[in-house]
Design an enzyme around this catalytic site. Structure first.
Site, PDB file in Angstrom:
ATOM      1  N   GLU A  37       6.393  -5.568   8.606  1.00  0.00           N
ATOM      2  CA  GLU A  37       5.660  -5.154   7.388  1.00  0.00           C
ATOM      3  C   GLU A  37       5.935  -3.895   7.153  1.00  0.00           C
ATOM      4  OE1 GLU A  37       1.383  -5.341   8.845  1.00  0.00           O
ATOM      5  OE2 GLU A  37       1.421  -7.449   8.966  1.00  0.00           O
ATOM      6  N   HIS A  56       0.794  -3.374  14.858  1.00  0.00           N
ATOM      7  CA  HIS A  56       1.473  -2.321  14.360  1.00  0.00           C
ATOM      8  C   HIS A  56       1.438  -0.969  15.271  1.00  0.00           C
ATOM      9  CE1 HIS A  56       2.399   0.703  11.393  1.00  0.00           C
ATOM     10  NE2 HIS A  56       2.342  -0.118  10.370  1.00  0.00           N
ATOM     11  N   LYS A  80       0.804  -1.293  -0.092  1.00  0.00           N
ATOM     12  CA  LYS A  80       0.183  -0.157   0.112  1.00  0.00           C
ATOM     13  C   LYS A  80       0.718   1.136   0.059  1.00  0.00           C
ATOM     14  CE  LYS A  80      -1.621  -1.073   4.110  1.00  0.00           C
ATOM     15  NZ  LYS A  80      -0.525  -2.291   4.625  1.00  0.00           N
TER      16      LYS A  80
HETATM   17  C1  LIG Z   1      -1.287  -3.351   8.490  1.00  0.00           C
HETATM   18  C2  LIG Z   1      -0.175  -2.476   7.942  1.00  0.00           C
HETATM   19  N1  LIG Z   1       1.207  -2.837   8.025  1.00  0.00           N
HETATM   20  C3  LIG Z   1       2.149  -2.023   7.279  1.00  0.00           C
HETATM   21  C4  LIG Z   1       1.929  -0.771   7.095  1.00  0.00           C
HETATM   22  C5  LIG Z   1       3.280  -0.119   6.787  1.00  0.00           C
HETATM   23  O1  LIG Z   1       3.398   1.081   7.908  1.00  0.00           O
HETATM   24  P1  LIG Z   1       4.603   2.055   7.524  1.00  0.00           P
HETATM   25  O2  LIG Z   1       4.551   2.784   6.142  1.00  0.00           O
HETATM   26  O3  LIG Z   1       4.623   2.920   8.550  1.00  0.00           O
HETATM   27  O4  LIG Z   1       5.817   1.048   7.839  1.00  0.00           O
HETATM   28  C6  LIG Z   1       0.527  -0.093   7.444  1.00  0.00           C
HETATM   29  C7  LIG Z   1       0.402   1.248   7.209  1.00  0.00           C
HETATM   30  O5  LIG Z   1      -0.684   1.695   7.212  1.00  0.00           O
HETATM   31  C8  LIG Z   1      -0.411  -1.061   7.654  1.00  0.00           C
HETATM   32  O6  LIG Z   1      -1.408  -0.654   8.146  1.00  0.00           O
END
Ligand SMILES: Cc1ncc(COP(=O)(O)O)c(C=O)c1O
Length: 445
Positions: free
Chosen positions: A289, A212, A84
């Site tokens: 993640e 998270h 994402k």
């Molecule tokens: C479930 C989940 N995993 C991973 C991420 C990635 O987080 P980051 O970009 O802070 O590493 C997000 C970000 O919203 C998330 O909702």
């Protein structure tokens, strides 16, 4: 030699392309000592008034360096990149070549990862509130690992993918993060027992715990507490007879070099907590993640000044008072908050962008109070205010660094402005070291 290996790269799956893929992405190999700055200079020279569209330069060498830094600092933690954050195919393919896994949030992201050659065992469907049809899609394509945080989700999963391997997402303290997530996702610790009991009743397999800490985490100790909480849930789940094999420590790591807490500081705390609560001989696999970490500093955006207006403060002119004048230069550029810079309105972890002049002319010390606006007919489409820069002309180019996180994947075409084109650039050295001709040939040209 400039090689456009994937100009038509994302034609493998048209529906994915429409929904998720940036339409245009070229891979460019830098050889003969050419640098990324040489590439940007050349590109800008080539562009003229018939094509002054904004573009990104994605430095794949930075993605590679980030990965090496990850392996050095968190050797026990396998990264599952959060698609994402930036769904540029070239980035996903690069990370796939580096053998990371992928965190997908929907059928569309799973589809995209699979179409780029990622195998289902390298995917975690890390969303606790999934549409039924997306769970069925995951099931049909062998994506078994998925998160949950409620009884209703368990019921849905039991009906759509009874063989799924479930990861219980717990809510953790996210008060030290710039973008909080726990108000929306994550089971409270006092509800965990009930959830485990229900999973058992439904004959489901709970295999791990995830959390998270929120995006843009500023306190490494948050991870320590979250890992402690996860241990507690592991112990409970073991009592319920589940074979607990996986801990997922989520994302939250900044990708900027100037961020207040260094990645190394997080790593030290995480490693200490893992060794205490999940030592190597526990046999528990640890994954994460990360999103921002991998891509934030890898993308630079180039934008063009398409219009200009001098906003003269007539009152100050009348009073002959230059000091209190609020004269300002108003510049309008061809990308904004509805395109690449939506972070300015919806990402607390990226609240400002700092455009700088491509090839600023020596001696242009005189600075003017300036406002920089995006291209749409909306006054919230403002990039920066009270910005003191030398005078710009229509046609000048500005560059903005650290534009890789939650930019490409959130852009719209509001007012009919196209999304910025992406040039993914890699040095010949990295291309050869990683044997990337194999990677990028996965795509059918
Ligand atoms: C479930 C989940 N995993 C991973 C991420 C990635 O987080 P980051 O970009 O802070 O590493 C997000 C970000 O919203 C998330 O909702």
């Amino acid at each position: 030699m400039e090689k456009n290996t994937s100009h038509a790269s994302v034609t493998t799956n048209k529906s994915v392309m429409q929904v998720l893929s940036p339409e245009n992405c070229d891979i460019v190999i830098l050889d003969n000592g050419r640098t990324i700055n040489n590439f940007i200079d050349k590109k800008i020279q080539e562009l003229d008034s018939d094509n002054e569209d904004p573009f990104y330069v994605a430095n794949l060498d930075i993605v590679y360096e980030k990965h090496l830094r990850w392996l050095t600092n968190l050797p026990r933690v396998k990264p599952f990149y959060a698609v994402k954050c930036n769904n540029t195919p070239a980035v996903i393919q690069m990370l796939s070549a580096l053998d990371t896994g992928f965190d997908c949030a929907s059928k569309g992201e799973i589809q995209m990862a699979l179409s780029l050659g990622v195998t289902p065992d390298k995917i975690i469907y890390a969303h606790t509130t999934k549409p039924r049809s997306h769970i069925k899609y995951a099931c049909a394509h062998g994506v078994d690992l998925m998160t949950f945080d409620s009884e209703d989700e368990l019921l849905k999963i039991s009906q759509c993918h009874g063989k799924a391997k479930l990861v219980l997402r717990i809510g953790v303290d996210d008060s030290k993060s710039l973008l909080r997530l726990s108000s929306k996702f994550g089971a409270r610790l006092d509800t965990v027992e009930k959830l485990l009991e229900r999973a058992g009743e439904l004959g489901l397999e709970v295999t791990g715990v995830s959390f998270h800490v929120g995006s843009g985490c500023t306190d490494s100790l948050t991870f320590k507490q979250a890992i402690t909480d996860a241990r507690h849930v592991f112990d409970l789940a073991n009592l319920f007879g589940f074979q607990m094999k996986l801990l997922d420590i989520g994302g939250g790591f900044s990708g900027r070099e100037d961020f207040e807490v260094k990645f190394e500081e997080f790593s030290e705390v995480i490693n200490g907590a893992l060794d205490k609560f999940f030592p190597p001989d526990s046999g528990v696999q640890i994954i994460a993640e990360p999103g921002r970490y991998y891509v934030e500093s890898a993308f630079t955006l180039a934008v063009n000044v398409i219009a200009k207006r001098v906003d003269i403060d007539h009152m100050a002119e009348h009073n002959n008072s230059e000091e209190n004048s609020s004269d300002r230069m108003m510049y309008y550029i061809n990308d904004g908050v509805y395109g690449s810079m939506s972070c300015l309105i919806n990402d607390p972890a990226h609240i400002d962008v700092a455009p700088y002049i491509h090839k600023a002319v020596e001696g242009s010390e005189q600075r003017y109070r300036s406002v920089i606006w995006g291209p749409t007919c909306d006054s919230t489409d403002k990039i920066t205010d009270n910005y003191w820069i030398p005078e710009l002309d229509v046609g000048d180019w500005l560059l903005i660094d650290n534009m890789g996180a939650y930019s490409v994947s959130l852009a719209t075409t509001f007012n009919g402005f196209e999304k910025a084109h992406i040039y993914a650039v890699v040095t010949a050295e990295t291309w050869h070291t990683l044997n990337l001709s194999q990677t990028y040939s996965i795509i059918h040209l």
